[in-house]
Design a protein around this motif. Structure first.
Motif, PDB file in Angstrom:
ATOM      1  N   GLU A  99       4.188  57.884 -28.922  1.00 60.62           N
ATOM      2  CA  GLU A  99       3.425  57.962 -30.161  1.00 60.62           C
ATOM      3  C   GLU A  99       3.493  59.382 -30.717  1.00 60.62           C
ATOM      4  O   GLU A  99       3.592  59.586 -31.922  1.00 60.62           O
ATOM      5  CB  GLU A  99       1.969  57.561 -29.911  1.00 60.62           C
ATOM      6  CG  GLU A  99       1.780  56.104 -29.519  1.00 60.62           C
ATOM      7  CD  GLU A  99       2.191  55.146 -30.617  1.00 60.62           C
ATOM      8  OE1 GLU A  99       2.065  55.499 -31.805  1.00 60.62           O
ATOM      9  OE2 GLU A  99       2.664  54.042 -30.288  1.00 60.62           O
ATOM     10  N   THR A 100       3.436  60.379 -29.829  1.00 58.28           N
ATOM     11  CA  THR A 100       3.516  61.771 -30.253  1.00 58.28           C
ATOM     12  C   THR A 100       4.970  62.199 -30.345  1.00 58.28           C
ATOM     13  O   THR A 100       5.833  61.699 -29.610  1.00 58.28           O
ATOM     14  CB  THR A 100       2.779  62.682 -29.273  1.00 58.28           C
ATOM     15  OG1 THR A 100       3.330  62.501 -27.960  1.00 58.28           O
ATOM     16  CG2 THR A 100       1.300  62.353 -29.242  1.00 58.28           C
ATOM     17  N   LYS A 101       5.243  63.114 -31.257  1.00 58.04           N
ATOM     18  CA  LYS A 101       6.596  63.635 -31.443  1.00 58.04           C
ATOM     19  C   LYS A 101       6.535  65.152 -31.500  1.00 58.04           C
ATOM     20  O   LYS A 101       5.567  65.732 -32.019  1.00 58.04           O
ATOM     21  CB  LYS A 101       7.207  63.124 -32.761  1.00 58.04           C
ATOM     22  CG  LYS A 101       7.020  61.653 -33.072  1.00 58.04           C
ATOM     23  CD  LYS A 101       7.813  60.763 -32.166  1.00 58.04           C
ATOM     24  CE  LYS A 101       7.767  59.303 -32.621  1.00 58.04           C
ATOM     25  NZ  LYS A 101       6.404  58.729 -32.702  1.00 58.04           N
ATOM     26  N   ALA A 102       7.554  65.799 -30.991  1.00 53.42           N
ATOM     27  CA  ALA A 102       7.646  67.250 -31.127  1.00 53.42           C
ATOM     28  C   ALA A 102       7.825  67.603 -32.597  1.00 53.42           C
ATOM     29  O   ALA A 102       8.545  66.913 -33.331  1.00 53.42           O
ATOM     30  CB  ALA A 102       8.821  67.773 -30.307  1.00 53.42           C
ATOM     31  N   ALA A 103       7.187  68.650 -33.033  1.00 49.93           N
ATOM     32  CA  ALA A 103       7.291  69.064 -34.430  1.00 49.93           C
ATOM     33  C   ALA A 103       8.582  69.840 -34.667  1.00 49.93           C
ATOM     34  O   ALA A 103       9.222  70.329 -33.729  1.00 49.93           O
ATOM     35  CB  ALA A 103       6.089  69.925 -34.808  1.00 49.93           C
ATOM     36  N   GLY A 104       8.970  69.932 -35.925  1.00 48.78           N
ATOM     37  CA  GLY A 104      10.093  70.780 -36.308  1.00 48.78           C
ATOM     38  C   GLY A 104      11.444  70.243 -35.880  1.00 48.78           C
ATOM     39  O   GLY A 104      11.655  69.047 -35.789  1.00 48.78           O
ATOM     40  N   GLY A 105      12.337  71.170 -35.595  1.00 48.09           N
ATOM     41  CA  GLY A 105      13.705  70.807 -35.242  1.00 48.09           C
ATOM     42  C   GLY A 105      14.678  71.760 -35.894  1.00 48.09           C
ATOM     43  O   GLY A 105      14.343  72.433 -36.877  1.00 48.09           O
ATOM     44  N   GLU A 106      15.875  71.805 -35.359  1.00 45.40           N
ATOM     45  CA  GLU A 106      16.893  72.721 -35.880  1.00 45.40           C
ATOM     46  C   GLU A 106      18.023  71.988 -36.585  1.00 45.40           C
ATOM     47  O   GLU A 106      18.947  72.620 -37.105  1.00 45.40           O
ATOM     48  CB  GLU A 106      17.460  73.567 -34.739  1.00 45.40           C
ATOM     49  CG  GLU A 106      16.407  74.449 -34.053  1.00 45.40           C
ATOM     50  CD  GLU A 106      16.992  75.283 -32.935  1.00 45.40           C
ATOM     51  OE1 GLU A 106      18.196  75.104 -32.627  1.00 45.40           O
ATOM     52  OE2 GLU A 106      16.260  76.125 -32.386  1.00 45.40           O
ATOM     53  N   GLY A 107      17.949  70.652 -36.628  1.00 44.99           N
ATOM     54  CA  GLY A 107      19.001  69.887 -37.254  1.00 44.99           C
ATOM     55  C   GLY A 107      18.761  69.661 -38.739  1.00 44.99           C
ATOM     56  O   GLY A 107      17.643  69.839 -39.236  1.00 44.99           O
ATOM     57  N   PRO A 108      19.797  69.273 -39.477  1.00 45.73           N
ATOM     58  CA  PRO A 108      19.662  68.991 -40.904  1.00 45.73           C
ATOM     59  C   PRO A 108      18.830  67.730 -41.125  1.00 45.73           C
ATOM     60  O   PRO A 108      18.541  67.001 -40.175  1.00 45.73           O
ATOM     61  CB  PRO A 108      21.110  68.787 -41.352  1.00 45.73           C
ATOM     62  CG  PRO A 108      21.808  68.288 -40.120  1.00 45.73           C
ATOM     63  CD  PRO A 108      21.157  69.018 -38.978  1.00 45.73           C
ATOM     64  N   PRO A 109      18.428  67.450 -42.364  1.00 47.72           N
ATOM     65  CA  PRO A 109      17.647  66.245 -42.638  1.00 47.72           C
ATOM     66  C   PRO A 109      18.360  64.978 -42.169  1.00 47.72           C
ATOM     67  O   PRO A 109      19.581  64.956 -41.950  1.00 47.72           O
ATOM     68  CB  PRO A 109      17.497  66.258 -44.163  1.00 47.72           C
ATOM     69  CG  PRO A 109      17.568  67.711 -44.520  1.00 47.72           C
ATOM     70  CD  PRO A 109      18.572  68.294 -43.558  1.00 47.72           C
ATOM     71  N   LEU A 110      17.592  63.935 -42.008  1.00 45.39           N
ATOM     72  CA  LEU A 110      18.076  62.668 -41.473  1.00 45.39           C
ATOM     73  C   LEU A 110      19.293  62.139 -42.227  1.00 45.39           C
ATOM     74  O   LEU A 110      19.298  62.044 -43.447  1.00 45.39           O
ATOM     75  CB  LEU A 110      16.941  61.632 -41.548  1.00 45.39           C
ATOM     76  CG  LEU A 110      17.272  60.214 -41.092  1.00 45.39           C
ATOM     77  CD1 LEU A 110      17.601  60.178 -39.602  1.00 45.39           C
ATOM     78  CD2 LEU A 110      16.106  59.281 -41.408  1.00 45.39           C
ATOM     79  N   ARG A 112      20.387  56.712 -29.520  1.00 41.64           N
ATOM     80  CA  ARG A 112      20.934  57.370 -28.343  1.00 41.64           C
ATOM     81  C   ARG A 112      20.246  58.705 -28.134  1.00 41.64           C
ATOM     82  O   ARG A 112      19.594  59.245 -29.020  1.00 41.64           O
ATOM     83  CB  ARG A 112      22.435  57.583 -28.521  1.00 41.64           C
ATOM     84  CG  ARG A 112      23.243  56.292 -28.542  1.00 41.64           C
ATOM     85  CD  ARG A 112      23.246  55.611 -27.177  1.00 41.64           C
ATOM     86  NE  ARG A 112      23.812  56.484 -26.165  1.00 41.64           N
ATOM     87  CZ  ARG A 112      25.109  56.607 -25.937  1.00 41.64           C
ATOM     88  NH1 ARG A 112      25.985  55.914 -26.645  1.00 41.64           N
ATOM     89  NH2 ARG A 112      25.541  57.422 -24.994  1.00 41.64           N
ATOM     90  N   GLY A 113      20.443  59.273 -26.945  1.00 44.19           N
ATOM     91  CA  GLY A 113      19.779  60.521 -26.614  1.00 44.19           C
ATOM     92  C   GLY A 113      20.090  61.660 -27.554  1.00 44.19           C
ATOM     93  O   GLY A 113      19.246  62.520 -27.802  1.00 44.19           O
ATOM     94  N   THR A 114      21.306  61.689 -28.118  1.00 41.71           N
ATOM     95  CA  THR A 114      21.709  62.785 -28.996  1.00 41.71           C
ATOM     96  C   THR A 114      21.523  62.474 -30.472  1.00 41.71           C
ATOM     97  O   THR A 114      21.769  63.342 -31.313  1.00 41.71           O
ATOM     98  CB  THR A 114      23.187  63.142 -28.750  1.00 41.71           C
ATOM     99  OG1 THR A 114      23.987  61.964 -28.906  1.00 41.71           O
ATOM    100  CG2 THR A 114      23.391  63.698 -27.351  1.00 41.71           C
ATOM    101  N   ASP A 115      21.097  61.274 -30.827  1.00 43.75           N
ATOM    102  CA  ASP A 115      20.872  60.952 -32.239  1.00 43.75           C
ATOM    103  C   ASP A 115      19.806  61.871 -32.818  1.00 43.75           C
ATOM    104  O   ASP A 115      18.720  62.038 -32.247  1.00 43.75           O
ATOM    105  CB  ASP A 115      20.424  59.497 -32.395  1.00 43.75           C
ATOM    106  CG  ASP A 115      21.586  58.513 -32.359  1.00 43.75           C
ATOM    107  OD1 ASP A 115      22.721  58.933 -32.645  1.00 43.75           O
ATOM    108  OD2 ASP A 115      21.348  57.332 -32.060  1.00 43.75           O
ATOM    109  N   ALA A 116      20.094  62.458 -33.967  1.00 42.77           N
ATOM    110  CA  ALA A 116      19.191  63.426 -34.592  1.00 42.77           C
ATOM    111  C   ALA A 116      18.195  62.711 -35.501  1.00 42.77           C
ATOM    112  O   ALA A 116      18.583  62.098 -36.496  1.00 42.77           O
ATOM    113  CB  ALA A 116      19.989  64.446 -35.393  1.00 42.77           C
ATOM    114  N   ILE A 117      16.916  62.809 -35.157  1.00 39.24           N
ATOM    115  CA  ILE A 117      15.879  62.108 -35.910  1.00 39.24           C
ATOM    116  C   ILE A 117      14.724  63.052 -36.234  1.00 39.24           C
ATOM    117  O   ILE A 117      14.492  64.024 -35.523  1.00 39.24           O
ATOM    118  CB  ILE A 117      15.348  60.880 -35.145  1.00 39.24           C
ATOM    119  CG1 ILE A 117      14.760  61.297 -33.791  1.00 39.24           C
ATOM    120  CG2 ILE A 117      16.449  59.839 -34.969  1.00 39.24           C
ATOM    121  CD1 ILE A 117      14.072  60.159 -33.048  1.00 39.24           C
TER     122      ILE A 117
END
Length: 256
Positions: free
Chosen positions: A18-29, A128-133
């Motif tokens: 339910e919880t997600k880490a905030a932010g990220g270094e990847g481009p938009p979805l 998948r584990g590497t899919d950027a979301i």
């Protein structure tokens, strides 16, 4: 583009958090960059419904089962098309993912885990584990206006995809996410506690931690687990007590 699911010999299905880490270094979805492109039309449909719903905060809170103190989750949904992304196994947080601790694995083991582990998501179906979301809020029990139940949305499209997977599947999903799509022939895992008299009962609150430990063991194993016996061996080497209850049913035994 990520590698297709069929390249993995074992596929370990995880629930999201339910919880997600905030932010990220990847481009938009970029939905076209996600694995399992057969699910893209449904992903588009749900994202449109979720972002439209976010325009009405009170309705969003009600539909998502959130309190007024969680209004920031609605804002995440409003911005999910523009917000930064992160690999799925780093985006999801909580007890299971703390036990998995993907970031602590050496590079070679982490690459194995990213290839073998996948998450069944209420918004994306299967990642998948590497899919950027991006960060978002939507649970399997959700019911979106003009869309309906997530189970009703996903089962017709996700079950055929999972039915075509040739891999040996270990299913660590919780009940709500398992209901989104059945997987023929998958090995199911539950967690039982055992007291000093040998009496056992189902573990509810802490079962995610033990499933996370099993996922870590399966993800990092140097040899591909291909059978139930292989899973039992991997678990034993990781100091996990796992027993076979039936042909396709395993249980992790933990002290009461």
């Amino acid at each position: 583009m990520t590698e297709p699911l069929s390249l993995a010999t074992v596929l370990v299905l995880l629930p999201p958090s339910e919880t997600k880490a905030a932010g990220g270094e990847g481009p938009p979805l970029d939905l076209d960059a996600l694995s399992t492109p057969e699910l893209t039309p449904t992903r588009h449909r749900l994202i449109e419904a979720l972002t439209d719903l976010a325009d009405d905060v009170p309705s969003s809170l009600e539909a998502l089962g959130l309190s007024e103190r969680q209004a920031e989750e609605v804002q995440r949904n409003a911005e999910l098309r523009e917000s930064p992304t992160a690999p799925a196994l780093r985006r999801y947080t909580g007890v299971l993912y703390d036990a998995l601790d993907i970031g602590s694995l050496p590079e070679r083991e982490r690459a194995r885990a990213e290839r073998r582990l996948a998450v069944v998501s209420a918004l994306f179906g299967l990642v998948r584990g590497t899919d950027a979301i991006p960060a978002y809020r939507l649970s399997a029990s959700g019911n979106l206006p003009r869309v309906g139940t997530l189970r009703g949305v996903w089962r017709p499209v996700l079950e055929p995809v999972l039915a075509e997977v040739d891999d040996f599947v270990v299913d660590l999903r919780s009940g709500a996410y398992a209901a989104l799509a059945k997987v023929p022939g998958a090995v199911e895992v539950r967690v039982l506690s055992e007291d000093s008299t040998g009496k056992r009962k189902v573990v509810s609150h802490h079962n995610k931690s033990h499933k996370g430990k099993l996922a870590r063991a399966l993800g990092r194993a140097p040899e591909e687990p291909r059978t139930v016996e292989d899973v039992l061996t991997v678990a034993k080497e990781a100091d996990l007590r796992v027993e076979r209850e039936a042909d396709r049913q395993l249980c992790v035994i933990v002290p009461a």
